[in-house]
Design a protein around this motif. Structure first.
Motif, short mmCIF file in Angstrom:
data_model
loop_
_atom_site.label_atom_id
_atom_site.label_comp_id
_atom_site.label_asym_id
_atom_site.label_seq_id
_atom_site.Cartn_x
_atom_site.Cartn_y
_atom_site.Cartn_z
N TRP A 1 0.82 -1.21 0.00
CA TRP A 1 0.00 0.00 0.00
C TRP A 1 0.86 1.26 0.00
CZ3 TRP A 1 -5.09 -0.57 3.08
CH2 TRP A 1 -5.88 0.58 2.99
N GLY A 2 2.10 1.13 0.51
CA GLY A 2 2.97 2.28 0.66
C GLY A 2 2.62 3.11 1.87
N THR A 3 2.17 2.44 2.94
CA THR A 3 1.75 3.13 4.14
C THR A 3 2.19 2.33 5.36
OG1 THR A 3 -0.12 4.20 5.25
CG2 THR A 3 -0.57 2.09 4.17
N ILE A 4 1.54 2.58 6.50
CA ILE A 4 1.82 1.86 7.73
C ILE A 4 0.57 1.10 8.17
CG2 ILE A 4 3.66 3.38 8.51
CD1 ILE A 4 1.62 4.90 10.19
N THR A 5 0.77 0.14 9.04
CA THR A 5 -0.35 -0.70 9.47
C THR A 5 -1.46 0.12 10.11
OG1 THR A 5 0.85 -1.13 11.54
CG2 THR A 5 1.08 -2.75 9.78
N TYR A 6 -1.12 1.20 10.80
CA TYR A 6 -2.11 2.04 11.46
C TYR A 6 -3.19 2.49 10.46
CZ TYR A 6 1.71 2.89 14.89
OH TYR A 6 2.73 2.77 15.80
N GLU A 7 -2.72 3.00 9.30
CA GLU A 7 -3.67 3.53 8.32
C GLU A 7 -4.51 2.41 7.72
OE1 GLU A 7 -3.87 6.45 4.41
OE2 GLU A 7 -1.96 5.47 4.88
N ALA A 8 -3.88 1.29 7.40
CA ALA A 8 -4.63 0.16 6.84
C ALA A 8 -5.73 -0.30 7.80
CB ALA A 8 -3.68 -0.98 6.52
N PHE A 9 -5.40 -0.43 9.08
CA PHE A 9 -6.39 -0.83 10.08
C PHE A 9 -7.54 0.17 10.16
CE2 PHE A 9 -2.97 -3.15 12.82
CZ PHE A 9 -3.13 -4.30 12.07
N CYS A 10 -7.20 1.45 10.28
CA CYS A 10 -8.23 2.47 10.47
C CYS A 10 -9.19 2.53 9.29
CB CYS A 10 -7.59 3.84 10.69
SG CYS A 10 -6.82 4.03 12.32
N LEU A 11 -8.67 2.43 8.07
CA LEU A 11 -9.51 2.54 6.89
C LEU A 11 -10.36 1.29 6.68
CD1 LEU A 11 -7.17 4.40 4.38
CD2 LEU A 11 -9.08 5.32 5.70
N LEU A 12 -9.74 0.12 6.76
CA LEU A 12 -10.51 -1.11 6.56
C LEU A 12 -11.50 -1.33 7.69
CD1 LEU A 12 -7.70 -3.45 5.20
CD2 LEU A 12 -9.58 -2.41 3.91
N GLY A 13 -11.16 -0.85 8.89
CA GLY A 13 -12.05 -1.00 10.04
C GLY A 13 -13.32 -0.19 9.96
N MET A 14 -13.45 0.68 8.96
CA MET A 14 -14.69 1.43 8.77
C MET A 14 -15.80 0.58 8.15
SD MET A 14 -13.25 5.10 7.41
CE MET A 14 -12.14 6.08 8.43
N ASN A 15 -15.44 -0.61 7.67
CA ASN A 15 -16.42 -1.53 7.11
C ASN A 15 -17.13 -2.30 8.23
OD1 ASN A 15 -15.96 -1.47 4.00
ND2 ASN A 15 -13.89 -1.54 4.87
N PRO A 16 -18.25 -2.98 7.91
CA PRO A 16 -18.95 -3.76 8.94
C PRO A 16 -18.04 -4.78 9.59
CG PRO A 16 -20.32 -3.53 6.98
CD PRO A 16 -18.96 -2.99 6.63
N ARG A 17 -18.15 -4.90 10.91
CA ARG A 17 -17.29 -5.81 11.67
C ARG A 17 -18.09 -6.89 12.35
NH1 ARG A 17 -14.58 -0.56 13.86
NH2 ARG A 17 -16.47 -0.60 15.11
N VAL A 18 -17.45 -8.04 12.49
CA VAL A 18 -17.96 -9.10 13.35
C VAL A 18 -16.87 -9.40 14.36
CG1 VAL A 18 -19.51 -10.10 11.63
CG2 VAL A 18 -17.16 -10.92 11.78
N PHE A 19 -17.26 -9.83 15.56
CA PHE A 19 -16.29 -10.01 16.63
C PHE A 19 -16.23 -11.47 17.05
CE2 PHE A 19 -17.49 -5.60 16.70
CZ PHE A 19 -16.26 -4.97 16.86
N LYS A 20 -15.01 -11.97 17.08
CA LYS A 20 -14.74 -13.33 17.53
C LYS A 20 -14.24 -13.26 18.95
CE LYS A 20 -11.72 -17.24 16.33
NZ LYS A 20 -10.62 -17.65 15.41
N LYS A 21 -15.00 -13.81 19.88
CA LYS A 21 -14.65 -13.68 21.30
C LYS A 21 -13.86 -14.89 21.79
CE LYS A 21 -18.61 -10.75 22.34
NZ LYS A 21 -19.80 -10.54 23.19
#
Length: 374
Positions: free
Chosen positions: A354-374
């Motif tokens: 991507w040419g970036t850092i993991t922080y940005e990838a997480f923040c942007l992709l995390g805007m999509n619907p999430r499911v949580f595995k407990k």
């Protein structure tokens, strides 16, 4: 009826986050759970509850608004706001919801003093100091003025002090980090001599893992909580062993097509087939936070194998080479992050393409619907 606007599914493994917090606690002590920016895209409330189950007693959010959301979710632990108040409403809400704001400007102090008379008891704050980031915080030159102001306004009570490291993850800049350590130590000594013995926090994830002398009385666990090793590709890399990525992102295959030698694909004809190929049309694009910078560079994981992106990433689609991957079908899964087998995609893999850092990838992709595995 629920209408789905996104095709991506973001799975958050809360057990991985708990594992990562335990690793940080083994290295440090009194580790704050940094859950700003919706827990780096992993889910503010859900991550806070997972960390609380591991014994976390302090949570660092970004804005006062995030702190209110966390408090209203039922969290009764200590909440600090890293950005602090930006207006009088923020000041009022910080006092009302018992959120400890980071304060690094005299304007913020004056706003707090303005609402202090309407609030029962003292307003607790964290003093933010600038020691080398050149970003936010009081400078050492302002220290005497700050102490004088605090003496004149006893309703404002500093209980914490913090600064932010610029180079704790880079061995080439240890001397710069040492300078920040020395400045922060001087600040704490001056505060103590003036009657302000505060809890002190300087170390971030890299600081926790490798720099014991930076630990002071508290540390802030951020990116490492989410399974990204802040020390990767340095001589300290092994100190991040055991961290487990918590985010996995998948989508569906919309079509499987044959591409003939010499045929171009996607916008701008930036990829022309060098042989007869089979391609899969994958439902992921920049509208989903999947960057156009991945064009002709990134890969996805399908059936445990890597499939390179061909041509430009589109708004909601990208095209990948599945010529050598068997049994690729309409409706099958494609992993943008995570996956299975040898083709698993790590956060660092994705960020590198991507040419970036993991922080940005997480923040942007995390805007999509999430499911949580407990």
């Amino acid at each position: 009826m629920t209408i789905e606007y996104n095709t991506l599914e973001v799975e958050i493994d809360l057990q991985a986050i708990r594992n990562n917090y335990r690793i940080l606690c083994e290295k440090g002590s009194n580790v704050y759970g940094v859950i700003k920016a919706d827990a780096y895209g992993h889910g503010l409330v859900e991550v806070s509850r997972a960390l609380e189950a591991e014994g976390a007693t302090t949570f660092a959010v970004g804005t006062i608004g995030e702190g209110i959301t966390l408090r209203k979710s039922g969290c009764d632990k200590r909440i600090i706001s890293l950005l602090g108040p930006l207006n009088e409403t923020d000041c009022t809400n910080a006092a009302m919801f018992e959120i400890i704001p980071f304060i690094g400007e005299f304007e913020q102090l004056e706003m707090l003093a303005g609402i202090a008379g309407k609030h029962d008891g003292k307003i607790k704050i964290c003093l933010k100091f600038e020691t080398g980031m050149s970003r936010l915080g009081f400078s050492t030159d302002e220290l005497d003025k700050l102490i004088g102001w605090l003496k004149e306004n006893p309703a404002i009570e500093p209980v914490l002090a913090s600064s932010h490291l610029a180079t704790s993850d880079d061995p080439a800049y240890e001397n710069y980090m040492d300078g920040q350590f020395a400045r922060f130590s001087h600040i704490l000594k001056t505060l103590s001599e003036s009657g302000y013995d505060v809890e002190a926090s300087l170390a971030n994830s890299a600081g926790i893992l490798v720099h014991d002398k930076l630990h002071f009385t508290a540390q802030r666990g951020g990116i490492a909580l989410y399974g990204a090793n802040p020390l990767k590709d340095t001589k300290w890399s092994s100190l991040g062993d055991g961290l487990k990525p918590a985010m996995q992102v998948s989508t569906r295959i919309a079509a499987v097509r044959e591409l003939k030698k010499g045929q171009a694909i996607s916008y701008g004809c930036t990829y022309v087939a060098e042989r007869d190929m089979t391609v899969a049309i994958v439902c992921a694009g920049y509208a989903d936070g999947y960057s156009r910078h991945l064009s002709n560079t990134g890969e996805v994981c399908i059936n445990g194998r890597r499939a390179p992106i061909l041509g430009r990433v589109c708004m909601q689609l990208c095209i990948v080479d599945v010529t050598d991957i068997p049994d690729v079908r309409f409706g099958g899964k494609a992993y943008l992050l995570g996956g299975e087998g040898e083709g698993t995609i790590s956060p660092d893999d994705l960020a590198g393409w991507w040419g970036t850092i993991t922080y940005e990838a997480f923040c942007l992709l995390g805007m999509n619907p999430r499911v949580f595995k407990k």
